[in-house]
Design a protein around this motif. Structure first.
Motif, PDB file in Angstrom:
ATOM      1  N   GLY A 116       0.805  -1.207   0.000  1.00 43.55           N
ATOM      2  CA  GLY A 116       0.000   0.000   0.000  1.00 43.55           C
ATOM      3  C   GLY A 116       0.844   1.265   0.000  1.00 43.55           C
ATOM      4  O   GLY A 116       2.079   1.213  -0.106  1.00 43.55           O
ATOM      5  N   SER A 117       0.154   2.402   0.139  1.00 43.98           N
ATOM      6  CA  SER A 117       0.807   3.708   0.073  1.00 43.98           C
ATOM      7  C   SER A 117       0.359   4.602   1.219  1.00 43.98           C
ATOM      8  O   SER A 117      -0.753   4.457   1.746  1.00 43.98           O
ATOM      9  N   ARG A 129       1.151   8.977   2.475  1.00 46.76           N
ATOM     10  CA  ARG A 129       1.861  10.225   2.239  1.00 46.76           C
ATOM     11  C   ARG A 129       2.036  10.954   3.562  1.00 46.76           C
ATOM     12  O   ARG A 129       1.039  11.290   4.221  1.00 46.76           O
ATOM     13  N   ARG A 188      10.737   3.708  -4.552  1.00 46.22           N
ATOM     14  CA  ARG A 188       9.435   3.506  -3.892  1.00 46.22           C
ATOM     15  C   ARG A 188       8.943   4.784  -3.206  1.00 46.22           C
ATOM     16  O   ARG A 188       7.748   5.036  -3.154  1.00 46.22           O
ATOM     17  N   GLN A 240       6.016  10.756  -0.141  1.00 43.98           N
ATOM     18  CA  GLN A 240       5.083   9.795  -0.736  1.00 43.98           C
ATOM     19  C   GLN A 240       5.727   8.419  -0.671  1.00 43.98           C
ATOM     20  O   GLN A 240       6.806   8.220  -1.231  1.00 43.98           O
ATOM     21  N   ASN A 269       5.240   4.501  -1.547  1.00 50.04           N
ATOM     22  CA  ASN A 269       4.514   3.489  -2.311  1.00 50.04           C
ATOM     23  C   ASN A 269       5.157   2.127  -2.117  1.00 50.04           C
ATOM     24  O   ASN A 269       6.298   2.028  -1.656  1.00 50.04           O
ATOM     25  N   SER A 270       4.437   1.095  -2.467  1.00 53.29           N
ATOM     26  CA  SER A 270       4.942  -0.285  -2.367  1.00 53.29           C
ATOM     27  C   SER A 270       5.538  -0.541  -0.989  1.00 53.29           C
ATOM     28  O   SER A 270       6.654  -1.076  -0.854  1.00 53.29           O
TER      29      SER A 270
END
Length: 127
Positions: free
Chosen positions: A15-16, A18, A66, A81, A83-84
């Protein structure tokens, strides 16, 4: 100077999230804005940093590709940010500011070069 970190939480692997770091109290010309993290039982480690003047970035190898760090000059805010996300990314994340001047690449990964620290935000990645 105040650095207010936010945006942490619980997320599944892959998931991500921020993270945001709202900075106040001075201008940050000639500063590097960095993100560090600390997992239980481990030392605080460098994650990413951005040079305030021109947006130049640098990343730890473990997050390269990532994570993305950026800054919004108008809002005096730095973002991370992520990600992964992986289980190994679980940690308390801290934002920090360092007056590095022209020594951005020399000092930016060194914890002891940072003058100001935020309070930290917990990121938990479930496997």
């Amino acid at each position: 100077v105040q650095l207010q970190a936010s945006g942490g939480g619980l997320v599944q692997a892959g998931g991500s999230l921020r993270l945001s770091c709202a900075a106040s109290g001075r201008t940050f010309i000639s500063y590097a804005m960095g993100w560090f993290r600390q997992a239980p039982g481990k030392e605080r480690e460098f994650v990413a940093a951005v040079r305030w003047n021109d947006g130049i970035t640098i990343y730890a190898d473990s997050v390269k590709g990532r994570f993305t760090i950026s800054r919004d000059i108008a809002k005096n805010t730095v973002y991370l940010q992520m990600n992964s996300l992986e289980f190994e990314d679980t940690a308390v994340y801290y934002c920090a500011a360092a007056r590095v001047g022209s020594y951005f690449f020399t000092f930016v990964k060194q914890t002891n070069k940072y003058d100001y620290w935020g309070q930290g935000t917990q990121v938990t990645v479930s496997s």
